[in-house]
Design a protein around this motif. Structure first.
Motif, mmCIF file in Angstrom:
data_model
loop_
_atom_site.group_PDB
_atom_site.id
_atom_site.type_symbol
_atom_site.label_atom_id
_atom_site.label_comp_id
_atom_site.label_asym_id
_atom_site.label_seq_id
_atom_site.Cartn_x
_atom_site.Cartn_y
_atom_site.Cartn_z
ATOM 1 N N CYS A 101 0.832 -1.217 0.000
ATOM 2 C CA CYS A 101 0.000 0.000 0.000
ATOM 3 C C CYS A 101 0.857 1.253 0.000
ATOM 4 O O CYS A 101 0.548 2.220 -0.706
ATOM 5 C CB CYS A 101 -0.952 -0.003 1.198
ATOM 6 S SG CYS A 101 -2.266 -1.236 1.056
ATOM 7 N N ARG A 102 1.925 1.237 0.769
ATOM 8 C CA ARG A 102 2.830 2.408 0.782
ATOM 9 C C ARG A 102 3.489 2.586 -0.576
ATOM 10 O O ARG A 102 3.574 3.699 -1.090
ATOM 11 C CB ARG A 102 3.887 2.242 1.867
ATOM 12 C CG ARG A 102 3.356 2.485 3.243
ATOM 13 C CD ARG A 102 4.443 2.433 4.277
ATOM 14 N NE ARG A 102 3.866 2.547 5.603
ATOM 15 C CZ ARG A 102 4.422 2.083 6.694
ATOM 16 N NH1 ARG A 102 5.584 1.455 6.630
ATOM 17 N NH2 ARG A 102 3.836 2.235 7.858
ATOM 18 N N ALA A 103 3.958 1.488 -1.150
ATOM 19 C CA ALA A 103 4.601 1.571 -2.460
ATOM 20 C C ALA A 103 3.602 2.043 -3.513
ATOM 21 O O ALA A 103 3.929 2.845 -4.388
ATOM 22 C CB ALA A 103 5.197 0.221 -2.858
ATOM 23 N N SER A 104 2.376 1.560 -3.429
ATOM 24 C CA SER A 104 1.336 1.976 -4.369
ATOM 25 C C SER A 104 1.053 3.464 -4.232
ATOM 26 O O SER A 104 0.926 4.182 -5.235
ATOM 27 C CB SER A 104 0.064 1.167 -4.120
ATOM 28 O OG SER A 104 -0.950 1.562 -5.008
ATOM 29 N N ALA A 105 0.971 3.939 -2.992
ATOM 30 C CA ALA A 105 0.744 5.371 -2.769
ATOM 31 C C ALA A 105 1.920 6.186 -3.308
ATOM 32 O O ALA A 105 1.721 7.249 -3.916
ATOM 33 C CB ALA A 105 0.534 5.646 -1.284
ATOM 34 N N ASP A 106 3.132 5.684 -3.119
ATOM 35 C CA ASP A 106 4.313 6.381 -3.647
ATOM 36 C C ASP A 106 4.276 6.434 -5.173
ATOM 37 O O ASP A 106 4.596 7.464 -5.774
ATOM 38 C CB ASP A 106 5.607 5.692 -3.183
ATOM 39 C CG ASP A 106 5.862 5.875 -1.694
ATOM 40 O OD1 ASP A 106 5.206 6.733 -1.066
ATOM 41 O OD2 ASP A 106 6.706 5.119 -1.151
ATOM 42 N N ARG A 107 3.867 5.323 -5.807
ATOM 43 C CA ARG A 107 3.768 5.307 -7.272
ATOM 44 C C ARG A 107 2.711 6.289 -7.751
ATOM 45 O O ARG A 107 2.903 6.985 -8.742
ATOM 46 C CB ARG A 107 3.452 3.901 -7.780
ATOM 47 C CG ARG A 107 4.645 2.973 -7.803
ATOM 48 C CD ARG A 107 4.342 1.686 -8.570
ATOM 49 N NE ARG A 107 3.216 0.953 -8.040
ATOM 50 C CZ ARG A 107 3.276 0.044 -7.079
ATOM 51 N NH1 ARG A 107 4.432 -0.237 -6.527
ATOM 52 N NH2 ARG A 107 2.181 -0.576 -6.660
ATOM 53 N N ASP A 108 1.596 6.330 -7.041
ATOM 54 C CA ASP A 108 0.539 7.264 -7.416
ATOM 55 C C ASP A 108 1.018 8.710 -7.312
ATOM 56 O O ASP A 108 0.748 9.522 -8.201
ATOM 57 C CB ASP A 108 -0.701 7.062 -6.534
ATOM 58 C CG ASP A 108 -1.424 5.759 -6.829
ATOM 59 O OD1 ASP A 108 -1.131 5.134 -7.882
ATOM 60 O OD2 ASP A 108 -2.276 5.369 -6.005
ATOM 61 N N ARG A 109 1.736 9.013 -6.239
ATOM 62 C CA ARG A 109 2.270 10.382 -6.087
ATOM 63 C C ARG A 109 3.252 10.695 -7.210
ATOM 64 O O ARG A 109 3.235 11.781 -7.775
ATOM 65 C CB ARG A 109 2.938 10.530 -4.726
ATOM 66 C CG ARG A 109 1.975 10.833 -3.605
ATOM 67 C CD ARG A 109 2.703 11.270 -2.346
ATOM 68 N NE ARG A 109 3.482 10.203 -1.738
ATOM 69 C CZ ARG A 109 2.982 9.263 -0.932
ATOM 70 N NH1 ARG A 109 1.711 9.271 -0.643
ATOM 71 N NH2 ARG A 109 3.757 8.339 -0.425
ATOM 72 N N ALA A 110 4.101 9.731 -7.536
ATOM 73 C CA ALA A 110 5.087 9.953 -8.599
ATOM 74 C C ALA A 110 4.392 10.153 -9.939
ATOM 75 O O ALA A 110 4.825 10.971 -10.758
ATOM 76 C CB ALA A 110 6.055 8.779 -8.672
ATOM 77 N N ALA A 111 3.299 9.439 -10.187
ATOM 78 C CA ALA A 111 2.563 9.591 -11.442
ATOM 79 C C ALA A 111 1.935 10.966 -11.544
ATOM 80 O O ALA A 111 1.895 11.568 -12.618
ATOM 81 C CB ALA A 111 1.496 8.512 -11.565
#
Length: 194
Positions: A101-111
């Motif tokens: 979930c943290r990695a997914s949130a980080d990817r979303d922020r990066a996108a």
């Protein structure tokens, strides 16, 4: 709350989990049902403390139980009791979900920030995930309508067991049984642990 059940006025002792696990390792579905009943509550409690989200906790609990079913043959009673083994799996799955979930949130922020190059490994992972999804869809078609409907409501709409039971106008125990049987059938269809 005690796990001792009273029958005919006498307490029924909790099951010998090592003996139950040995039967589970041979593919005994009834033994798995007894194991599930004995450990699902503590597993859910641990996962819930880590994730703090009921819907995700129920999903991770089902993943844990599926992993226990798949890995039953790898359980070594000489290395320890069943409950700590299951709880270790549960803790690892819960921590993995937090990390995901943290990695997914980080990817979303990066996108959102933009200008992110997609590395080759990410493309390969997405292709593999797409193939996995196709196989899961195929296996879902092999479930009964009631099993499929329960699984879809729980996993794809994020409903809790209680919410699935209410939506389907079905007793909670029946929903839990459908989910357990569906997970066993999905495991067999996916060829995991064979």
């Amino acid at each position: 709350m005690s796990s001792v059940v009273f029958l005919h006025g006498r307490p029924e002792p909790p099951p010998d989990l090592k003996a139950v696990m040995e039967r589970v390792s041979r593919g005994d579905h009834q033994a798995f049902a007894r194991l599930y009943d004995a450990v699902a509550g503590p597993v859910f409690g641990l996962v819930r403390r880590v994730l703090r989200d009921e819907a995700q906790s129920e999903e991770v609990m089902q993943d844990v139980m599926l992993q226990v079913w798949r890995g039953a043959a790898q359980y070594d009673p000489a290395r320890g009791d069943v409950m700590p083994w299951v709880m270790t799996i549960a803790h690892r799955r819960a921590v993995d979900r937090v990390r995901y979930c943290r990695a997914s949130a980080d990817r979303d922020r990066a996108a959102v920030v933009g200008a992110q190059d997609t590395p080759f490994d990410d493309v390969a992972e997405r292709a593999e995930t797409h193939l996995d999804h196709q196989q899961v869809r195929h296996c879902l078609r092999g479930l009964t309508d009631l099993q499929r409907e329960s699984v879809l409501l729980a996993y794809y709409q994020g409903l809790s067991y209680r919410e699935v039971a209410e939506r389907l106008h079905t007793p909670l125990g029946t929903v839990k049984t459908r989910m357990r049987d569906a997970l066993i059938r999905l495991r067999d269809c996916l060829g995991v642990g064979s």
